[in-house]
Design an enzyme around this catalytic site. Sequence first.
Site, PDB file in Angstrom:
ATOM      1  N   HIS A  39       0.675  -1.157  -0.060  1.00  0.00           N
ATOM      2  CA  HIS A  39       0.015  -0.130  -0.013  1.00  0.00           C
ATOM      3  C   HIS A  39       1.054   1.220   0.009  1.00  0.00           C
ATOM      4  CE1 HIS A  39      -2.761  -2.891   2.127  1.00  0.00           C
ATOM      5  NE2 HIS A  39      -3.476  -2.482   1.040  1.00  0.00           N
ATOM      6  N   GLN A  66     -18.446  -6.848  -0.737  1.00  0.00           N
ATOM      7  CA  GLN A  66     -17.542  -7.534  -1.609  1.00  0.00           C
ATOM      8  C   GLN A  66     -17.081  -8.874  -0.892  1.00  0.00           C
ATOM      9  OE1 GLN A  66     -14.398  -4.216  -2.000  1.00  0.00           O
ATOM     10  NE2 GLN A  66     -12.955  -5.900  -1.971  1.00  0.00           N
ATOM     11  N   ASP A 156      -3.776  -7.343  -7.559  1.00  0.00           N
ATOM     12  CA  ASP A 156      -5.165  -7.971  -7.631  1.00  0.00           C
ATOM     13  C   ASP A 156      -5.392  -7.562  -9.051  1.00  0.00           C
ATOM     14  OD1 ASP A 156      -6.190  -8.412  -4.885  1.00  0.00           O
ATOM     15  OD2 ASP A 156      -5.033  -6.716  -4.580  1.00  0.00           O
ATOM     16  N   SER A 191       0.328  -9.050   1.592  1.00  0.00           N
ATOM     17  CA  SER A 191      -1.033  -8.894   1.592  1.00  0.00           C
ATOM     18  C   SER A 191      -1.621  -8.875   2.899  1.00  0.00           C
ATOM     19  CB  SER A 191      -1.645 -10.308   0.767  1.00  0.00           C
ATOM     20  OG  SER A 191      -2.939 -10.453   1.294  1.00  0.00           O
ATOM     21  N   ARG A 193      -3.686 -10.206   4.365  1.00  0.00           N
ATOM     22  CA  ARG A 193      -4.077 -11.557   4.764  1.00  0.00           C
ATOM     23  C   ARG A 193      -3.097 -12.429   5.175  1.00  0.00           C
ATOM     24  NH1 ARG A 193      -8.455 -10.571   0.862  1.00  0.00           N
ATOM     25  NH2 ARG A 193     -10.398 -10.832   1.968  1.00  0.00           N
TER      26      ARG A 193
END
Length: 337
Positions: A39, A66, A156, A191, A193
Amino acid sequence: MNTAPATLLRSAAELEALGRAAGARRAVVMTMGALHDGHATLVRAARSAAGPDGQVVVTVFVNPLQFGEAADLDRYPRTLEADLAVASEAGADAVFAPSVDEVYPGGEPQVRITAGPMGERLEGASRPGHFDGMLTVVAKLLHLTRPDAAFFGQKDAQQLALVRRMVRDLNFGVDIVAVPTVRDPDGLALSSRNRFLSSEERRTALALPRALFAARDRLVAQQTLHARARALPEREGRAAALTRLGEARAAADTQAVALARPTVAPAAVLAAARAVLDEAAEEEVPLTLDYVALVDPADFTELPDDRVSGEAVLAVAARVGATRLIDNIPLTLGALT
Ligand SMILES: Nc1ncnc2c1ncn2[C@@H]1O[C@H](COP(=O)(O)OP(=O)(O)OP(=O)(O)O)[C@@H](O)[C@H]1O
Ligand SMILES: CC(C)(CO)[C@@H](O)C(=O)[O-]
Ligand code: BAL
């Protein structure tokens, strides 16, 4: 670089009040928070595009629309204070972090953006409705922030392609800028996650980038061999070619194959990736493959095996434990130029 703390904006009214100097460019980076260096790289790119007189706005919003599984939404990390620090350090002027009620004051919107056929492929097939929800919030955030340019990560890739398509199909009049995937030194794409992975799971997850790099290496090896084979004068026989290349007899046969088939076909690229993923599926902490596909970056349709030139994206998605990860690599098929 501007390292003054970014202004935290919680409402559309506060965002509106932020204003901007006449002629100043505004660049936006949309995120779901839990900011990491991927980011921050987007924010730095936005900062340098906006220039010192421009404005960089980072949005932080975990968009319920989403998410499929409620559990995925519930456990999505929320770390606003740390996000403010990361965004500020990377050069953001403002962080727009609205509540769900602020973004959807009338509850779930009845009118939404439909992602169309591209939204049903790969990620769309695994996460039904995901891309409609993603595009709906991206459209809303574009209307709320009204940027000149919006920055999205190549990580992505299908999301990026869909945002580009929406902007083109519906005349949004904003530049969409792609930023290459940022990876940890071991190759894993950053990520939010990743924080859910245990160290054993993370070891298994490294099969994702390994598979992508194995496929890329397979392609490059074939392209290099072909370029070298082509560079040999035609009158030289195979024996001379062998001496020149300093390779073993088998190399001459490979050369003949390389000349007969000028480049690697999609099936061979995929096979190289699959070999790594199959191995990871046998680990004690196994990887469960969702998909691996070589696709056209414009619409995410799978490439036919007779497509031997042009741009491609090799995309992969897999679960390790309870965590689902995606990754991809852009490839150029065809002879080296
Ligand atoms: N490793 C990365 N390199 C470049 N861009 C990234 C990377 N990770 C995320 N981004 C981009 O940051 C933007 C916000 O992504 P998002 O907040 O979903 O982060 P994330 O880390 O992808 O989270 P998760 O994968 O858990 O959803 C998107 O444009 C995304 O592509
Ligand atoms: C673009 C986005 C911020 C929309 O919620 C999200 O899909 C993401 O973080 O990639
Ligand atoms: N990183 C893309 C957003 C999502 O996974 O929902």
